[in-house]
Design an enzyme around this catalytic site. Structure first.
Site, PDB file in Angstrom:
ATOM      1  N   ASP A 153      44.675  31.572  30.851  1.00 52.37           N
ATOM      2  CA  ASP A 153      44.558  32.135  32.196  1.00 52.37           C
ATOM      3  C   ASP A 153      45.231  31.194  33.193  1.00 52.37           C
ATOM      4  O   ASP A 153      45.094  29.971  33.111  1.00 52.37           O
ATOM      5  CB  ASP A 153      43.084  32.333  32.559  1.00 52.37           C
ATOM      6  CG  ASP A 153      42.904  33.250  33.762  1.00 52.37           C
ATOM      7  OD1 ASP A 153      42.406  34.372  33.586  1.00 52.37           O
ATOM      8  OD2 ASP A 153      43.271  32.830  34.885  1.00 52.37           O
ATOM      9  N   ILE A 154      45.969  31.783  34.145  1.00 51.18           N
ATOM     10  CA  ILE A 154      46.727  30.987  35.118  1.00 51.18           C
ATOM     11  C   ILE A 154      45.812  30.278  36.114  1.00 51.18           C
ATOM     12  O   ILE A 154      46.208  29.287  36.738  1.00 51.18           O
ATOM     13  CB  ILE A 154      47.744  31.897  35.845  1.00 51.18           C
ATOM     14  CG1 ILE A 154      48.919  31.095  36.381  1.00 51.18           C
ATOM     15  CG2 ILE A 154      47.091  32.727  36.927  1.00 51.18           C
ATOM     16  CD1 ILE A 154      50.092  31.965  36.820  1.00 51.18           C
ATOM     17  N   GLN A 199      37.686  43.619  38.442  1.00 52.28           N
ATOM     18  CA  GLN A 199      38.919  43.768  37.663  1.00 52.28           C
ATOM     19  C   GLN A 199      40.118  43.744  38.602  1.00 52.28           C
ATOM     20  O   GLN A 199      40.213  44.548  39.537  1.00 52.28           O
ATOM     21  CB  GLN A 199      38.909  45.081  36.856  1.00 52.28           C
ATOM     22  CG  GLN A 199      40.125  45.212  35.948  1.00 52.28           C
ATOM     23  CD  GLN A 199      40.090  46.458  35.060  1.00 52.28           C
ATOM     24  OE1 GLN A 199      39.198  47.293  35.188  1.00 52.28           O
ATOM     25  NE2 GLN A 199      41.066  46.571  34.177  1.00 52.28           N
ATOM     26  N   HIS A 250      41.618  43.305  29.207  1.00 58.44           N
ATOM     27  CA  HIS A 250      41.702  41.928  28.714  1.00 58.44           C
ATOM     28  C   HIS A 250      40.300  41.379  28.518  1.00 58.44           C
ATOM     29  O   HIS A 250      39.398  41.635  29.306  1.00 58.44           O
ATOM     30  CB  HIS A 250      42.515  41.043  29.673  1.00 58.44           C
ATOM     31  CG  HIS A 250      42.145  41.180  31.108  1.00 58.44           C
ATOM     32  ND1 HIS A 250      42.535  42.241  31.886  1.00 58.44           N
ATOM     33  CD2 HIS A 250      41.406  40.383  31.916  1.00 58.44           C
ATOM     34  CE1 HIS A 250      42.062  42.103  33.114  1.00 58.44           C
ATOM     35  NE2 HIS A 250      41.359  40.985  33.156  1.00 58.44           N
ATOM     36  N   HIS A 304      38.217  38.034  28.416  1.00 53.50           N
ATOM     37  CA  HIS A 304      38.211  36.615  28.810  1.00 53.50           C
ATOM     38  C   HIS A 304      37.404  35.835  27.771  1.00 53.50           C
ATOM     39  O   HIS A 304      36.258  36.198  27.467  1.00 53.50           O
ATOM     40  CB  HIS A 304      37.519  36.422  30.160  1.00 53.50           C
ATOM     41  CG  HIS A 304      38.173  37.050  31.343  1.00 53.50           C
ATOM     42  ND1 HIS A 304      38.901  36.325  32.269  1.00 53.50           N
ATOM     43  CD2 HIS A 304      38.189  38.332  31.791  1.00 53.50           C
ATOM     44  CE1 HIS A 304      39.324  37.134  33.233  1.00 53.50           C
ATOM     45  NE2 HIS A 304      38.905  38.352  32.972  1.00 53.50           N
TER      46      HIS A 304
END
Ligand code: AMP
Ligand code: ZN
Length: 117
Positions: free
Chosen positions: A33-34, A97, A103, A105
């Site tokens: 994750d960024i 979201q 996705h 996590h």
């Protein structure tokens, strides 16, 4: 393969946007994750564009199940199962979201509160 040309995660699947990939197979990719919310924060996504849980089709059962096996395998190889980890799907606006491509996590490396915010 179903792709949405405007979808950020489809672009990552297509390698048109860079990401720190930690896994890929014929059905899924996983990447860091960024904006990590824990020491380990990995997103596991289907290569196929499915915008949210309500959009899943009966034929997606194996694909969606596979996301959890990827999470289990990543957690196992990284030793995350020792302390534990949290798997999260935010579905829809009120759940937070932000990217409408399903996705999962995978969060680990610290203790998490319950109930979630
Ligand atoms: P959600 O709020 O459940 O839709 O989660 C979207 C997640 O995608 C957030 O945790 C973001 O930090 C993450 N994210 C957004 N853009 C990128 C990107 N280019 N690469 C990796 N993760 C991203
Ligand atoms: Zn997509």
């Amino acid at each position: 393969m179903s792709h949405d040309p405007n979808c950020l995660f489809c672009k990552i699947v297509d390698r048109r946007i860079p990401a720190k990939l930690v896994h890929s197979d014929e059905m899924t990719i996983a990447f860091e994750d960024i904006n990590p919310q824990a020491p380990t924060h990995i997103l596991i996504i289907p290569n196929k564009h499915i915008s949210d849980i309500q959009s899943m089709k009966e034929g997606d059962r194996e694909l969606i199940g596979h996301l959890f096996f990827v999470a289990r395998n990543l957690a196992g190889t990284r030793g995350l199962d020792k302390g534990g980890y949290r798997l999260v799907i935010n579905n829809g606006r009120d759940a937070g979201q932000a990217i409408f491509h399903i996705h999962l996590h995978l969060l680990s490396g610290r203790a998490f509160a319950w109930p979630p915010g």
